[in-house]
Design an enzyme around this catalytic site. Sequence first.
Site, PDB file in Angstrom:
ATOM      1  N   GLU A 164      -9.452 -10.600  -7.990  1.00  0.00           N
ATOM      2  CA  GLU A 164      -8.541  -9.470  -7.775  1.00  0.00           C
ATOM      3  C   GLU A 164      -7.349  -9.529  -8.731  1.00  0.00           C
ATOM      4  OE1 GLU A 164      -9.761  -9.076  -3.028  1.00  0.00           O
ATOM      5  OE2 GLU A 164      -7.722  -9.659  -3.559  1.00  0.00           O
ATOM      6  N   LYS A 224       0.816  -1.215   0.000  1.00  0.00           N
ATOM      7  CA  LYS A 224       0.000   0.000   0.000  1.00  0.00           C
ATOM      8  C   LYS A 224       0.855   1.273   0.000  1.00  0.00           C
ATOM      9  CE  LYS A 224      -3.993  -2.215   2.233  1.00  0.00           C
ATOM     10  NZ  LYS A 224      -4.988  -2.114   3.332  1.00  0.00           N
ATOM     11  N   TYR A 238     -12.399  -2.048  -3.620  1.00  0.00           N
ATOM     12  CA  TYR A 238     -12.926  -2.137  -2.249  1.00  0.00           C
ATOM     13  C   TYR A 238     -14.445  -1.989  -2.199  1.00  0.00           C
ATOM     14  CZ  TYR A 238      -8.349  -2.255   0.071  1.00  0.00           C
ATOM     15  OH  TYR A 238      -7.116  -2.639   0.534  1.00  0.00           O
ATOM     16  N   HIS A 275      -2.272  -5.507   1.487  1.00  0.00           N
ATOM     17  CA  HIS A 275      -3.561  -6.183   1.261  1.00  0.00           C
ATOM     18  C   HIS A 275      -3.261  -7.608   0.843  1.00  0.00           C
ATOM     19  CE1 HIS A 275      -7.468  -7.307  -0.383  1.00  0.00           C
ATOM     20  NE2 HIS A 275      -6.768  -7.855  -1.363  1.00  0.00           N
ATOM     21  N   ASN A 284      -2.156   0.184   6.733  1.00  0.00           N
ATOM     22  CA  ASN A 284      -1.634  -1.068   7.275  1.00  0.00           C
ATOM     23  C   ASN A 284      -0.796  -1.872   6.286  1.00  0.00           C
ATOM     24  OD1 ASN A 284      -3.717  -1.903   5.706  1.00  0.00           O
ATOM     25  ND2 ASN A 284      -4.875  -2.916   7.327  1.00  0.00           N
TER      26      ASN A 284
HETATM   27  P1  GDP Z   1      -7.993  -6.859   5.668  1.00  0.00           P
HETATM   28  O1  GDP Z   1      -8.606  -7.974   4.879  1.00  0.00           O
HETATM   29  O2  GDP Z   1      -7.158  -7.330   6.838  1.00  0.00           O
HETATM   30  O3  GDP Z   1      -7.217  -5.882   4.807  1.00  0.00           O
HETATM   31  O4  GDP Z   1      -9.187  -6.032   6.359  1.00  0.00           O
HETATM   32  P2  GDP Z   1     -10.671  -5.616   5.891  1.00  0.00           P
HETATM   33  O5  GDP Z   1     -11.093  -6.368   4.680  1.00  0.00           O
HETATM   34  O6  GDP Z   1     -11.529  -5.675   7.111  1.00  0.00           O
HETATM   35  O7  GDP Z   1     -10.522  -4.070   5.533  1.00  0.00           O
HETATM   36  C1  GDP Z   1      -9.957  -3.674   4.313  1.00  0.00           C
HETATM   37  C2  GDP Z   1      -9.071  -2.475   4.540  1.00  0.00           C
HETATM   38  O8  GDP Z   1      -9.879  -1.373   4.945  1.00  0.00           O
HETATM   39  C3  GDP Z   1      -8.037  -2.633   5.652  1.00  0.00           C
HETATM   40  O9  GDP Z   1      -6.880  -3.311   5.268  1.00  0.00           O
HETATM   41  C4  GDP Z   1      -7.756  -1.186   6.013  1.00  0.00           C
HETATM   42  O10 GDP Z   1      -6.849  -0.598   5.089  1.00  0.00           O
HETATM   43  C5  GDP Z   1      -9.130  -0.538   5.818  1.00  0.00           C
HETATM   44  N1  GDP Z   1      -9.824  -0.437   7.108  1.00  0.00           N
HETATM   45  C6  GDP Z   1     -10.413  -1.429   7.837  1.00  0.00           C
HETATM   46  N2  GDP Z   1     -10.935  -0.960   8.976  1.00  0.00           N
HETATM   47  C7  GDP Z   1     -10.671   0.392   8.976  1.00  0.00           C
HETATM   48  C8  GDP Z   1     -10.957   1.445   9.875  1.00  0.00           C
HETATM   49  O11 GDP Z   1     -11.562   1.259  10.929  1.00  0.00           O
HETATM   50  N3  GDP Z   1     -10.525   2.706   9.509  1.00  0.00           N
HETATM   51  C9  GDP Z   1      -9.851   2.931   8.342  1.00  0.00           C
HETATM   52  N4  GDP Z   1      -9.459   4.178   8.034  1.00  0.00           N
HETATM   53  N5  GDP Z   1      -9.562   1.955   7.464  1.00  0.00           N
HETATM   54  C10 GDP Z   1      -9.958   0.707   7.779  1.00  0.00           C
END
Ligand code: GDP
Length: 139
Positions: A127, A10, A50, A116, A113
């Site tokens: 994807e 990222k 997303y 992905h 973070n």
């Molecule tokens: P992943 O599969 O571990 O990447 O997590 P998710 O599918 O739940 O979320 C996708 C992405 O959305 C995450 O990797 C973060 O970059 C973002 N994200 C998730 N939760 C939050 C949040 O509470 N705040 C913000 N700003 N971004 C979030």
Amino acid sequence: MTEHTFSILKPDATRRNLTGAVNAVIEAAGLRIVAQKRIHMTSAQAGKFYEVHSERPFFGELVEFMTSGPVVVQVLEGENAVARYREVMGATNPANADEGTIRKLFAESVGENTVHGSDSQENAALEIAQFFSGLEIVG
Ligand code: GDP
């Protein structure tokens, strides 16, 4: 079973010049980078990628972040690559990530973070197809 998963380094990783450091963790975990390119996502691309999160309160912030700088999109190959990469990435929130995971080592926050990784084989295929042609995947 050898399979493919889709990975993104990222914008927080490219901004801090950490792409090699992250790739070293990926390779040390036994995953092979069989396709890789650096791109700057458009808002349309990030929004489509997303889409499942479009109703979430952080969606706008997420699209803004993912388009804030270049990313590196990758195809990783290995034994159970989807699950293996999820382990190597660590929990979504780096505060909850296990020692030695990419997010524990490098991530700055739950939003920024670092990586992905696909969450299922089905999503991995979708994807990968969004960013790579078959000819670009060289195992
Ligand atoms: P992943 O599969 O571990 O990447 O997590 P998710 O599918 O739940 O979320 C996708 C992405 O959305 C995450 O990797 C973060 O970059 C973002 N994200 C998730 N939760 C939050 C949040 O509470 N705040 C913000 N700003 N971004 C979030």
